[in-house]
Scaffold this motif. Structure first.
Motif, PDB file in Angstrom:
ATOM      1  N   ARG A  66       0.654  -0.086 -14.647  1.00 42.52           N
ATOM      2  CA  ARG A  66      -0.583  -0.835 -14.890  1.00 42.52           C
ATOM      3  C   ARG A  66      -0.852  -0.944 -16.391  1.00 42.52           C
ATOM      4  O   ARG A  66      -1.208  -2.008 -16.889  1.00 42.52           O
ATOM      5  CB  ARG A  66      -1.751  -0.149 -14.176  1.00 42.52           C
ATOM      6  N   ARG A  67      -0.656   0.150 -17.124  1.00 40.31           N
ATOM      7  CA  ARG A  67      -0.861   0.107 -18.576  1.00 40.31           C
ATOM      8  C   ARG A  67       0.132  -0.840 -19.236  1.00 40.31           C
ATOM      9  O   ARG A  67      -0.207  -1.609 -20.129  1.00 40.31           O
ATOM     10  CB  ARG A  67      -0.708   1.510 -19.165  1.00 40.31           C
ATOM     11  N   TYR A  68       1.392  -0.776 -18.790  1.00 48.91           N
ATOM     12  CA  TYR A  68       2.416  -1.643 -19.364  1.00 48.91           C
ATOM     13  C   TYR A  68       2.093  -3.113 -19.123  1.00 48.91           C
ATOM     14  O   TYR A  68       2.159  -3.938 -20.041  1.00 48.91           O
ATOM     15  CB  TYR A  68       3.790  -1.300 -18.775  1.00 48.91           C
ATOM     16  N   LEU A  69       1.743  -3.458 -17.890  1.00 47.70           N
ATOM     17  CA  LEU A  69       1.432  -4.857 -17.573  1.00 47.70           C
ATOM     18  C   LEU A  69       0.203  -5.350 -18.328  1.00 47.70           C
ATOM     19  O   LEU A  69       0.157  -6.494 -18.794  1.00 47.70           O
ATOM     20  CB  LEU A  69       1.232  -5.029 -16.062  1.00 47.70           C
ATOM     21  N   ARG A  70      -0.821  -4.492 -18.453  1.00 49.71           N
ATOM     22  CA  ARG A  70      -2.024  -4.893 -19.180  1.00 49.71           C
ATOM     23  C   ARG A  70      -1.710  -5.132 -20.650  1.00 49.71           C
ATOM     24  O   ARG A  70      -2.159  -6.125 -21.245  1.00 49.71           O
ATOM     25  CB  ARG A  70      -3.103  -3.822 -19.023  1.00 49.71           C
ATOM     26  N   HIS A  73       0.452  -8.345 -20.966  1.00 50.42           N
ATOM     27  CA  HIS A  73      -0.378  -9.539 -20.767  1.00 50.42           C
ATOM     28  C   HIS A  73      -1.277  -9.773 -21.983  1.00 50.42           C
ATOM     29  O   HIS A  73      -1.483 -10.912 -22.406  1.00 50.42           O
ATOM     30  CB  HIS A  73      -1.222  -9.388 -19.502  1.00 50.42           C
ATOM     31  N   GLY A  74      -1.791  -8.697 -22.553  1.00 46.94           N
ATOM     32  CA  GLY A  74      -2.628  -8.834 -23.740  1.00 46.94           C
ATOM     33  C   GLY A  74      -1.872  -9.393 -24.924  1.00 46.94           C
ATOM     34  O   GLY A  74      -2.411 -10.173 -25.713  1.00 46.94           O
ATOM     35  N   SER A  79      -4.991 -10.966 -26.666  1.00 45.76           N
ATOM     36  CA  SER A  79      -6.252 -10.229 -26.510  1.00 45.76           C
ATOM     37  C   SER A  79      -6.002  -8.767 -26.155  1.00 45.76           C
ATOM     38  O   SER A  79      -6.556  -8.250 -25.202  1.00 45.76           O
ATOM     39  CB  SER A  79      -7.100 -10.871 -25.417  1.00 45.76           C
ATOM     40  N   THR A  80      -5.183  -8.083 -26.931  1.00 47.30           N
ATOM     41  CA  THR A  80      -4.918  -6.680 -26.644  1.00 47.30           C
ATOM     42  C   THR A  80      -6.063  -5.819 -27.171  1.00 47.30           C
ATOM     43  O   THR A  80      -6.712  -6.153 -28.158  1.00 47.30           O
ATOM     44  CB  THR A  80      -3.613  -6.205 -27.293  1.00 47.30           C
ATOM     45  N   GLN A  81      -6.288  -4.723 -26.484  1.00 47.08           N
ATOM     46  CA  GLN A  81      -7.299  -3.763 -26.908  1.00 47.08           C
ATOM     47  C   GLN A  81      -6.686  -2.372 -26.828  1.00 47.08           C
ATOM     48  O   GLN A  81      -5.846  -2.097 -25.978  1.00 47.08           O
ATOM     49  CB  GLN A  81      -8.525  -3.839 -26.014  1.00 47.08           C
ATOM     50  N   ALA A  82      -7.135  -1.529 -27.717  1.00 47.09           N
ATOM     51  CA  ALA A  82      -6.629  -0.158 -27.732  1.00 47.09           C
ATOM     52  C   ALA A  82      -7.127   0.591 -26.504  1.00 47.09           C
ATOM     53  O   ALA A  82      -8.238   0.361 -26.023  1.00 47.09           O
ATOM     54  CB  ALA A  82      -7.092   0.554 -28.992  1.00 47.09           C
TER      55      ALA A  82
END
Length: 108
Positions: A66-70, A73-74, A79-82
């Motif tokens: 889930r972290r990898y896909l998010r 995708h970001g 639109s990536t966020q820490a």
């Protein structure tokens, strides 16, 4: 099932981040093995620390995809966020486990 979106990051940032989280779980596995190895000397309380470490390892492994896909995708959408909550919680768990291990060694 989620489809992996290809990104144009030449540095492969999502892959490096996933590898860093994997290294963290491996280091927790090593710490668990060391505590199990010394359980006879440290006492039965070391099993509580091992159980907590195994719980953290399972949570990290189950949320890895889930972290990898998010993150992937970001990068694609810009639109990536820490992951501040993940980093702070892992830091506090590491500090707590380190403190418990020090107290366990001093007590034995």
């Amino acid at each position: 099932m989620n489809q992996v979106i290809r990104h144009e990051d030449p540095g492969l940032q999502p892959e490096r981040t996933a590898l860093a989280w994997t290294r963290t779980t491996v280091s927790f596995c090593v710490a668990s093995a060391m505590l199990l190895r010394w359980a006879r000397v440290l006492g039965v309380h070391s099993f509580w620390i091992v159980a907590l470490l195994i719980g953290v390892i399972l949570c990290l492994n189950l949320s890895q995809r889930r972290r990898y896909l998010r993150h992937n995708h970001g990068l694609k959408t810009g639109s990536t966020q820490a992951n501040i909550v993940g980093v702070l919680s892992l830091t506090s768990i590491s500090l707590f486990l380190g403190l418990c291990s020090i107290l366990l060694v001093l007590d034995s």
